[in-house]
Design a protein around this motif. Sequence first.
Motif, short mmCIF file in Angstrom:
data_model
loop_
_atom_site.label_atom_id
_atom_site.label_comp_id
_atom_site.label_asym_id
_atom_site.label_seq_id
_atom_site.Cartn_x
_atom_site.Cartn_y
_atom_site.Cartn_z
N LYS A 18 0.54 -0.99 0.37
CA LYS A 18 0.09 -0.01 -0.07
C LYS A 18 0.68 0.90 0.07
O LYS A 18 0.13 2.20 0.44
N ASN A 19 1.83 1.29 -0.71
CA ASN A 19 2.74 1.89 -0.44
C ASN A 19 3.81 2.67 1.23
O ASN A 19 4.00 4.07 0.90
N GLN A 20 3.79 2.06 1.30
CA GLN A 20 3.93 2.39 3.07
C GLN A 20 5.66 2.13 3.26
O GLN A 20 6.45 1.58 3.56
N ASP A 21 6.41 3.18 2.44
CA ASP A 21 7.65 3.32 2.45
C ASP A 21 8.32 3.13 3.93
O ASP A 21 9.62 2.53 3.97
N GLY A 22 8.14 3.58 4.21
CA GLY A 22 8.61 3.50 6.18
C GLY A 22 8.16 1.60 6.61
O GLY A 22 9.17 1.24 7.22
N ALA A 23 7.33 1.26 6.38
CA ALA A 23 6.85 -0.15 5.93
C ALA A 23 8.76 -1.39 5.35
O ALA A 23 8.89 -1.93 6.27
N PHE A 24 9.29 -0.44 3.95
CA PHE A 24 9.75 -1.10 3.44
C PHE A 24 10.52 -1.07 3.76
O PHE A 24 11.76 -2.12 4.22
N HIS A 25 11.17 0.50 4.39
CA HIS A 25 12.43 0.28 5.36
C HIS A 25 13.01 -0.63 6.28
O HIS A 25 14.28 -1.14 6.74
N MET A 26 11.65 -0.28 7.22
CA MET A 26 11.38 -1.91 8.12
C MET A 26 12.05 -3.06 8.24
O MET A 26 12.89 -3.64 8.35
N ASP A 50 26.26 -4.87 -4.46
CA ASP A 50 24.98 -4.88 -5.30
C ASP A 50 23.54 -6.21 -5.35
O ASP A 50 22.48 -5.28 -6.06
N LEU A 51 24.21 -7.06 -5.14
CA LEU A 51 23.20 -8.28 -5.73
C LEU A 51 22.11 -8.04 -4.68
O LEU A 51 20.90 -8.04 -4.79
N VAL A 52 22.52 -7.39 -2.67
CA VAL A 52 21.29 -7.54 -1.72
C VAL A 52 20.54 -6.34 -2.55
O VAL A 52 18.97 -6.15 -1.99
N GLN A 53 21.37 -4.92 -3.42
CA GLN A 53 20.16 -3.92 -2.97
C GLN A 53 19.71 -4.14 -4.23
O GLN A 53 18.45 -3.46 -3.99
N ASP A 54 19.98 -4.79 -4.97
CA ASP A 54 18.74 -5.32 -6.38
C ASP A 54 17.89 -5.86 -5.88
O ASP A 54 16.80 -5.84 -6.56
N VAL A 55 18.27 -6.69 -5.54
CA VAL A 55 16.53 -7.45 -4.55
C VAL A 55 16.01 -6.32 -3.80
O VAL A 55 14.54 -6.58 -4.19
N PHE A 56 16.42 -5.98 -3.31
CA PHE A 56 15.05 -4.62 -2.20
C PHE A 56 14.47 -3.46 -3.23
O PHE A 56 13.65 -3.66 -3.51
N ILE A 57 15.30 -3.43 -4.43
CA ILE A 57 15.05 -2.50 -5.68
C ILE A 57 13.99 -3.32 -6.40
O ILE A 57 12.95 -2.76 -6.56
N ARG A 58 14.46 -4.56 -6.32
CA ARG A 58 13.56 -5.30 -6.98
C ARG A 58 11.90 -5.47 -6.07
O ARG A 58 10.97 -5.89 -6.63
N THR A 59 12.05 -5.70 -5.06
CA THR A 59 10.81 -6.46 -4.16
C THR A 59 10.36 -4.71 -4.39
O THR A 59 8.67 -5.10 -4.19
N TRP A 60 10.56 -3.62 -3.81
CA TRP A 60 9.94 -2.21 -4.08
C TRP A 60 9.22 -2.24 -5.61
O TRP A 60 7.96 -1.59 -5.32
N ASN A 62 8.73 -4.21 -7.66
CA ASN A 62 6.92 -5.34 -7.70
C ASN A 62 6.54 -5.89 -6.53
O ASN A 62 5.58 -7.15 -6.28
N ARG A 63 6.44 -4.45 -5.72
CA ARG A 63 5.58 -4.80 -4.81
C ARG A 63 3.59 -5.11 -4.64
O ARG A 63 3.50 -5.79 -3.91
N TYR A 64 3.11 -4.55 -5.87
CA TYR A 64 2.13 -5.49 -6.07
C TYR A 64 1.73 -6.49 -6.92
O TYR A 64 0.89 -6.72 -6.47
N SER A 65 3.16 -7.20 -7.66
CA SER A 65 2.49 -8.12 -7.58
C SER A 65 3.51 -9.73 -6.73
O SER A 65 3.08 -10.64 -7.59
N ILE A 66 4.03 -8.85 -6.17
CA ILE A 66 5.37 -9.94 -4.97
C ILE A 66 3.73 -11.31 -4.45
O ILE A 66 2.78 -10.74 -4.14
N ASP A 67 4.19 -12.69 -5.02
CA ASP A 67 3.24 -13.68 -3.89
C ASP A 67 4.46 -14.36 -3.30
O ASP A 67 5.00 -15.58 -4.00
N TYR A 68 4.58 -14.19 -1.54
CA TYR A 68 5.93 -14.76 -1.16
C TYR A 68 5.43 -15.54 -0.40
O TYR A 68 6.14 -16.08 0.59
N GLN A 69 4.24 -16.49 -0.59
CA GLN A 69 3.45 -17.40 -0.42
C GLN A 69 3.70 -17.37 1.42
O GLN A 69 4.09 -18.60 2.52
N ASP A 70 3.88 -16.73 2.12
CA ASP A 70 3.20 -16.95 3.86
C ASP A 70 5.23 -16.61 4.42
O ASP A 70 4.81 -16.45 5.69
#
Length: 188
Positions: A18-26, A50-60, A62-70
């Motif tokens: 829901k675009n809460q960047d504070g939650a993402f930062h947490m 670089d790879l860790v940053q890339d994972v977090f960038i991609r997560t942000w 794609n935040r609307y379509s990620i299905d992380y299976q709980d």
Amino acid sequence: MPKLESLSDEELFLLVSKNQDGAFHMLYERYKAALLVYAIKRVGQDAGEDLVQDVFIRTWNNRYSIDYQDDFKAYLFTALRRRIMDYFAKENNAQGYLEDLKSYASEFAFDEADEHVRAQSFRDSIFAVLHRYGPQYQAVLKLRLQGYSNPEIAVMLGLSEKTVRNQYSSTLKIIRSNFSSFLLFLFF
């Protein structure tokens, strides 16, 4: 609303979606160190960061379509493992391509003198194309052809290892995109 620190990963990611960047930062602060340790053990400091940053960038992104299976933690580590595998595949392909470049000129040689002339002509053509992109691209490729590693080149040129790695990758893309025209020019 409860403090973000007390929320579960799933609750935080619901806020992220829901675009809460504070939650993402947490979430970032919660998992950054563990992901870095995992990545650095496998690919080294610079590439790991670089790879860790890339994972977090991609997560942000794609935040609307990620299905992380709980299990958000499992999702992050799986994403990082995939990025590491991609990194190794890219590095292996780049190294293989460089080896192919080195051996390619020798395949068309008829004698030692002719081999030297053809190889030099081929290198000159490559460096002529790279001239359009700046002297650092040429310097990085020359040093790689001489057998120096990225860290050694970085020290020699006064650049960061990441810059050397990126320029080398760009150089290979430039050569690939112009390679076929050089074959026609040099050998026909």
